[in-house]
Design a protein around this motif. Structure first.
Motif, PDB file in Angstrom:
ATOM      1  N   HIS A 133       0.836  -1.176  -0.052  1.00 14.93           N
ATOM      2  CA  HIS A 133      -0.032  -0.048  -0.066  1.00 14.93           C
ATOM      3  C   HIS A 133       0.667   1.263   0.093  1.00 14.93           C
ATOM      4  O   HIS A 133       0.526   2.420  -0.417  1.00 14.93           O
ATOM      5  CB  HIS A 133      -0.876  -0.131   1.243  1.00 14.93           C
ATOM      6  N   LEU A 134       2.209   1.142   0.453  1.00 18.34           N
ATOM      7  CA  LEU A 134       2.847   2.268   0.188  1.00 18.34           C
ATOM      8  C   LEU A 134       3.919   2.145  -1.008  1.00 18.34           C
ATOM      9  O   LEU A 134       4.045   3.070  -1.396  1.00 18.34           O
ATOM     10  CB  LEU A 134       4.034   2.232   1.495  1.00 18.34           C
ATOM     11  N   MET A 135       4.135   0.987  -1.516  1.00 20.89           N
ATOM     12  CA  MET A 135       4.924   0.857  -2.628  1.00 20.89           C
ATOM     13  C   MET A 135       4.200   1.057  -3.933  1.00 20.89           C
ATOM     14  O   MET A 135       4.936   1.700  -5.144  1.00 20.89           O
ATOM     15  CB  MET A 135       5.608  -0.522  -2.812  1.00 20.89           C
ATOM     16  N   PHE A 136       2.915   1.040  -4.154  1.00 23.29           N
ATOM     17  CA  PHE A 136       2.246   1.411  -5.036  1.00 23.29           C
ATOM     18  C   PHE A 136       1.030   2.182  -5.030  1.00 23.29           C
ATOM     19  O   PHE A 136      -0.019   1.835  -4.621  1.00 23.29           O
ATOM     20  CB  PHE A 136       1.555  -0.150  -5.575  1.00 23.29           C
ATOM     21  N   PRO A 137       1.401   3.628  -5.133  1.00 18.62           N
ATOM     22  CA  PRO A 137       0.320   4.335  -5.114  1.00 18.62           C
ATOM     23  C   PRO A 137      -1.107   4.041  -5.962  1.00 18.62           C
ATOM     24  O   PRO A 137      -0.828   3.755  -6.940  1.00 18.62           O
ATOM     25  CB  PRO A 137       0.858   5.724  -5.614  1.00 18.62           C
ATOM     26  N   GLY A 138      -2.122   4.188  -5.403  1.00 13.32           N
ATOM     27  CA  GLY A 138      -3.395   4.102  -5.908  1.00 13.32           C
ATOM     28  C   GLY A 138      -4.081   2.728  -5.479  1.00 13.32           C
ATOM     29  O   GLY A 138      -5.127   2.640  -6.227  1.00 13.32           O
ATOM     30  N   ILE A 139      -3.415   1.889  -4.940  1.00 12.27           N
ATOM     31  CA  ILE A 139      -3.866   0.430  -4.790  1.00 12.27           C
ATOM     32  C   ILE A 139      -5.150   0.490  -3.759  1.00 12.27           C
ATOM     33  O   ILE A 139      -5.803  -0.557  -3.649  1.00 12.27           O
ATOM     34  CB  ILE A 139      -3.010  -0.591  -4.713  1.00 12.27           C
ATOM     35  N   VAL A 140      -4.788   1.407  -2.928  1.00 13.38           N
ATOM     36  CA  VAL A 140      -5.748   1.689  -1.807  1.00 13.38           C
ATOM     37  C   VAL A 140      -6.702   2.785  -1.933  1.00 13.38           C
ATOM     38  O   VAL A 140      -6.392   3.834  -2.225  1.00 13.38           O
ATOM     39  CB  VAL A 140      -5.075   1.578  -0.291  1.00 13.38           C
ATOM     40  N   LYS A 141      -8.232   2.553  -1.990  1.00 12.67           N
ATOM     41  CA  LYS A 141      -9.171   3.435  -2.297  1.00 12.67           C
ATOM     42  C   LYS A 141      -9.770   3.538  -0.725  1.00 12.67           C
ATOM     43  O   LYS A 141     -10.267   2.349  -0.458  1.00 12.67           O
ATOM     44  CB  LYS A 141      -9.907   3.279  -3.214  1.00 12.67           C
ATOM     45  N   ILE A 142     -10.411   4.797  -0.345  1.00 12.69           N
ATOM     46  CA  ILE A 142     -11.165   4.848   0.802  1.00 12.69           C
ATOM     47  C   ILE A 142     -12.686   4.948   0.276  1.00 12.69           C
ATOM     48  O   ILE A 142     -13.043   5.828  -0.559  1.00 12.69           O
ATOM     49  CB  ILE A 142     -10.955   5.958   1.876  1.00 12.69           C
ATOM     50  N   VAL A 143     -13.612   3.862   0.544  1.00 12.29           N
ATOM     51  CA  VAL A 143     -14.878   3.885   0.001  1.00 12.29           C
ATOM     52  C   VAL A 143     -15.763   3.967   1.392  1.00 12.29           C
ATOM     53  O   VAL A 143     -15.254   3.845   2.668  1.00 12.29           O
ATOM     54  CB  VAL A 143     -14.893   2.863  -0.659  1.00 12.29           C
ATOM     55  N   ASP A 144     -17.228   4.646   0.834  1.00 15.22           N
ATOM     56  CA  ASP A 144     -18.323   4.293   2.033  1.00 15.22           C
ATOM     57  C   ASP A 144     -18.954   3.119   1.812  1.00 15.22           C
ATOM     58  O   ASP A 144     -19.474   2.737   0.888  1.00 15.22           O
ATOM     59  CB  ASP A 144     -18.917   5.715   1.556  1.00 15.22           C
ATOM     60  N   LYS A 145     -18.825   2.423   3.119  1.00 18.29           N
ATOM     61  CA  LYS A 145     -19.733   1.129   3.166  1.00 18.29           C
ATOM     62  C   LYS A 145     -20.843   1.373   4.392  1.00 18.29           C
ATOM     63  O   LYS A 145     -20.222   1.242   5.373  1.00 18.29           O
ATOM     64  CB  LYS A 145     -18.705  -0.012   3.432  1.00 18.29           C
ATOM     65  N   ASP A 146     -21.908   1.165   4.099  1.00 18.62           N
ATOM     66  CA  ASP A 146     -22.969   1.382   5.013  1.00 18.62           C
ATOM     67  C   ASP A 146     -22.641   2.438   5.964  1.00 18.62           C
ATOM     68  O   ASP A 146     -22.781   2.345   7.188  1.00 18.62           O
ATOM     69  CB  ASP A 146     -22.799  -0.103   5.831  1.00 18.62           C
ATOM     70  N   GLY A 147     -22.479   3.560   5.390  1.00 10.85           N
ATOM     71  CA  GLY A 147     -22.098   4.729   6.172  1.00 10.85           C
ATOM     72  C   GLY A 147     -20.819   4.950   6.931  1.00 10.85           C
ATOM     73  O   GLY A 147     -20.537   5.750   7.671  1.00 10.85           O
ATOM     74  N   LYS A 148     -20.031   3.882   6.887  1.00 11.86           N
ATOM     75  CA  LYS A 148     -18.450   4.095   7.183  1.00 11.86           C
ATOM     76  C   LYS A 148     -17.560   4.068   6.355  1.00 11.86           C
ATOM     77  O   LYS A 148     -17.789   3.364   5.325  1.00 11.86           O
ATOM     78  CB  LYS A 148     -18.841   2.507   8.233  1.00 11.86           C
ATOM     79  N   LYS A 149     -16.485   4.463   6.821  1.00 10.64           N
ATOM     80  CA  LYS A 149     -15.367   4.611   5.625  1.00 10.64           C
ATOM     81  C   LYS A 149     -14.506   3.361   6.101  1.00 10.64           C
ATOM     82  O   LYS A 149     -14.299   2.727   6.958  1.00 10.64           O
ATOM     83  CB  LYS A 149     -14.378   5.849   6.061  1.00 10.64           C
ATOM     84  N   ALA A 150     -14.090   2.819   4.663  1.00  9.02           N
ATOM     85  CA  ALA A 150     -13.364   1.365   4.725  1.00  9.02           C
ATOM     86  C   ALA A 150     -12.214   1.512   3.617  1.00  9.02           C
ATOM     87  O   ALA A 150     -12.555   2.110   2.727  1.00  9.02           O
ATOM     88  CB  ALA A 150     -14.435   0.497   4.687  1.00  9.02           C
TER      89      ALA A 150
END
Length: 103
Positions: free
Chosen positions: A50-67
């Protein structure tokens, strides 16, 4: 002959020529007991994709919570990670009060 590091354009071939990742141990092994000529040994224990490859992690909204949603790694990304594991050994010598790499 390693290419300049570019986190957006990593390849296994480039990583194989670059210094490894997560350098958590550095040791000096004297050659013939010398305090001015020896081997610098560095361990590259693990990688953080997740640090080596920019963009592989996205913050999404699942059931009103960030994941965090992590994309699967490609074969090339896995190959980059594999090349970043292991260790580096560099011969060094103190010359004129400064440490130099012995090529």
């Amino acid at each position: 002959d390693s290419p300049e590091f570019d986190p957006a354009k990593q390849t296994a071939e480039a990583q194989a020529k670059q210094f490894g990742y997560n350098n958590d141990y550095v040791g000096y092994i004297p050659i013939d007991g010398s305090a001015e000529h020896g081997l610098l040994v560095v361990n590259h224990e693990y990688t953080n994709p997740h640090l080596m490859f920019p963009g592989i992690v996205k913050i999404v909204d699942k059931d009103g919570k960030k994941a965090a949603e992590v994309a699967p790694l490609s074969k090339e990304q896995v190959d980059v990670e594999m090349a970043a594991h292991g260790g580096s050994i560099v011969e060094i010598r103190k010359d004129g009060g400064k440490w130099q790499v012995v090529r």
